[in-house]
Design a protein around this motif. Structure first.
Motif, short mmCIF file in Angstrom:
data_model
loop_
_atom_site.label_atom_id
_atom_site.label_comp_id
_atom_site.label_asym_id
_atom_site.label_seq_id
_atom_site.Cartn_x
_atom_site.Cartn_y
_atom_site.Cartn_z
N LYS A 258 20.48 67.37 11.54
CA LYS A 258 21.04 68.47 9.93
C LYS A 258 20.73 69.13 8.84
N MET A 259 18.93 69.17 9.54
CA MET A 259 18.88 70.77 8.29
C MET A 259 19.79 71.79 9.16
N TYR A 260 19.02 72.03 10.46
CA TYR A 260 20.16 72.97 11.12
C TYR A 260 21.28 72.99 10.92
N LYS A 261 22.60 72.09 10.45
CA LYS A 261 23.71 72.34 10.46
C LYS A 261 23.69 72.10 9.27
N LEU A 262 23.43 71.70 8.45
CA LEU A 262 23.01 72.27 6.89
C LEU A 262 23.16 73.86 6.17
N LYS A 263 22.02 74.48 7.65
CA LYS A 263 21.49 75.54 6.77
C LYS A 263 23.39 76.32 7.83
N ALA A 264 23.86 76.05 8.94
CA ALA A 264 24.81 76.41 9.18
C ALA A 264 25.57 76.67 8.60
N GLU A 265 25.78 76.08 7.97
CA GLU A 265 26.86 75.49 6.98
C GLU A 265 26.52 76.66 5.64
N ASN A 266 25.66 76.66 4.64
CA ASN A 266 25.66 77.13 3.97
C ASN A 266 25.79 78.54 4.15
N LYS A 267 25.72 79.16 5.12
CA LYS A 267 24.96 80.60 5.94
C LYS A 267 26.43 80.92 5.55
N LYS A 268 27.72 79.77 6.88
CA LYS A 268 28.75 79.71 6.49
C LYS A 268 29.74 80.07 4.81
#
Length: 74
Positions: free
Chosen positions: A38-48
């Motif tokens: 979940k942390m990596y998914k949120l990090k990717a979404e935040n970057k996008k």
């Protein structure tokens, strides 16, 4: 006699204790893996989201508000 039966019923062997600890550790390992995913998914979404134009369209010119009526410069 009752004390002896009760104390024997409450005893846990090392094998049983090991199995319980492995089960608890496995459950926590699953929770940790889910949290990392979940942390990596949120990090990717935040970057996008940060790459979109929503943050680039902000007018960054400075406006001097000290000449307003609150300061008596009228």
């Amino acid at each position: 006699m009752l004390k002896i039966l009760l104390s024997k019923a409450l005893l846990v062997t090392t094998t049983q204790l090991t199995m319980i600890l492995i089960a608890v550790a496995s459950i926590f390992l699953v929770f940790i893996i889910i949290a990392i995913i979940k942390m990596y998914k949120l990090k990717a979404e935040n970057k996008k989201l940060m790459e979109t134009n929503a943050f680039k369209d902000i007018d960054e010119t400075y406006k001097d508000f000290t000449g307003g009526h609150l300061y008596g410069d009228n």
